[in-house]
Design a protein around this motif. Structure first.
Motif, short mmCIF file in Angstrom:
data_model
loop_
_atom_site.label_atom_id
_atom_site.label_comp_id
_atom_site.label_asym_id
_atom_site.label_seq_id
_atom_site.Cartn_x
_atom_site.Cartn_y
_atom_site.Cartn_z
N GLN A 5 -44.29 -1.34 -59.81
CA GLN A 5 -45.34 -0.37 -59.51
C GLN A 5 -46.46 -1.05 -58.72
O GLN A 5 -46.85 -2.18 -59.01
CB GLN A 5 -45.91 0.21 -60.80
CG GLN A 5 -44.97 1.19 -61.49
CD GLN A 5 -45.67 1.84 -62.67
OE1 GLN A 5 -46.45 1.19 -63.36
NE2 GLN A 5 -45.38 3.11 -62.90
N SER A 6 -46.97 -0.36 -57.74
CA SER A 6 -48.10 -0.91 -56.99
C SER A 6 -49.37 -0.81 -57.84
O SER A 6 -49.55 0.15 -58.59
CB SER A 6 -48.31 -0.14 -55.68
OG SER A 6 -48.60 1.21 -55.95
N LYS A 7 -50.21 -1.81 -57.76
CA LYS A 7 -51.45 -1.84 -58.52
C LYS A 7 -52.64 -1.85 -57.58
O LYS A 7 -52.55 -2.37 -56.46
CB LYS A 7 -51.49 -3.08 -59.42
CG LYS A 7 -50.40 -3.07 -60.49
CD LYS A 7 -50.53 -4.28 -61.39
CE LYS A 7 -49.45 -4.25 -62.47
NZ LYS A 7 -49.53 -5.42 -63.37
N ALA A 8 -53.73 -1.26 -58.05
CA ALA A 8 -54.93 -1.22 -57.23
C ALA A 8 -55.47 -2.63 -57.02
O ALA A 8 -55.40 -3.48 -57.91
CB ALA A 8 -55.99 -0.35 -57.89
N THR A 9 -55.96 -2.87 -55.85
CA THR A 9 -56.58 -4.16 -55.55
C THR A 9 -57.86 -4.31 -56.38
O THR A 9 -58.68 -3.38 -56.41
CB THR A 9 -56.93 -4.27 -54.06
OG1 THR A 9 -55.75 -4.08 -53.30
CG2 THR A 9 -57.55 -5.62 -53.74
#
Length: 290
Positions: A5-9
């Protein structure tokens, strides 16, 4: 194959002030005013409480006679302790919480950490009381960590201590504001102090010579605008020597308001003239801000 899953920077903060602003937004905006004392309260302490009450939602006071700031020949054992009376006074002035820990609670048997402010043992007060400023810096750091105040209040009478505490707060990036209030004096000019109670009646009558001597130096500076420190010291010394009950002059010094290091000349930037002397057997300190 498991997908990632992509995570917020993460939000980037590259300054202390920016990070603190974020922390304040996450926390309730409750202001805590803190007045640290060693007890035996007088109107000098209570003036700090009054100021804290004006500007904060919650007021905390502490009473702790700190052994690490007393030297081996100083008055730790006989320092006045009157917790019940002090507690009643603080209640009258609107203090919400009183922190009065035991020594074993503040300094456990395995306690080894201290705050050692470089250079302060080389000040006039530091030379008179070796280790004193490390004791002050350590206990203040501990109290700030425990109470976590928004604003902390101190009296100008302990000038070197005020400079030290500001230095500790800035150097260690503590998120609080140090408020220094003017010295509160008796009608005859004597700076209020718990140690005044040790003075015999004739010594108490002679003690205001300290304030008169400082006032004479202050008047000379006001007249000259720029003056050698030696001239100011000479005025103060003559004033003190005019009182027979002044049994010892430990130091008279003219120092930077920012560092408490000695100055040769005082100009429009100003300075602090500090005195430590004994009236009879009682050690008293005082100062004047130019």
């Amino acid at each position: 194959m498991q997908s990632v899953q992509s995570k917020a920077t993460p939000i980037l903060y590259q300054s202390i002030s920016a990070f603190r602003s974020m922390r304040r937004e996450l926390q309730p905006s409750i202001k805590i005013g803190f007045v640290p004392t060693m007890g035996a309260l007088h109107d000098g302490h209570l003036s700090l409480v009054r100021e804290a009450r004006k500007h904060n939602d919650i007021v905390v006071a502490s009473i702790f006679v700190n052994p690490t700031q007393f030297g081996p020949n100083e008055d730790f054992d006989k320092y006045p302790r009157r917790l019940e009376k002090d507690s009643e006074l603080l209640a009258e002035y609107g203090v919400d919480h009183l922190f009065a820990p035991k020594i074993d609670d503040m300094y456990g048997k395995n306690h080894v950490t201290k705050v050692d402010p470089q250079g302060f043992d080389d000040t006039a007060e530091g030379r008179s009381r070796p280790g004193h400023f490390s004791g002050v810096a350590t206990i203040v750091t501990k109290l700030f960590n425990i109470v976590k105040p928004t604003n902390a209040y101190f009296g100008q009478k302990d000038a070197a201590q005020c400079v030290l505490i500001k230095r500790v707060v800035e150097d260690l990036d503590m998120d609080l504001n140090v408020v220094v209030m003017d010295t509160i004096r008796e009608d005859d000019g004597l700076a209020m102090s718990s140690r005044n109670a040790y003075l015999k009646p004739d010594e108490r009558a002679g003690a205001p010579v300290i304030y008169r001597s400082l006032s004479a130096a202050k008047a000379l500076f006001k007249e000259k605008k720029t003056i050698e420190s030696a001239a100011l010291i000479n005025v103060v010394r003559k004033g003190l020597e005019s009182e027979p009950l002044v049994s010892e002059i430990q130091y008279i010094t003219v120092d930077s308001k920012a560092t408490m290091q000695p100055l040769e000349t005082v100009d429009e930037a100003g300075a602090i003239i500090s005195i430590a002397c004994k009236v009879g057997s009682v050690r008293l300190i005082d100062n004047a801000v130019l």
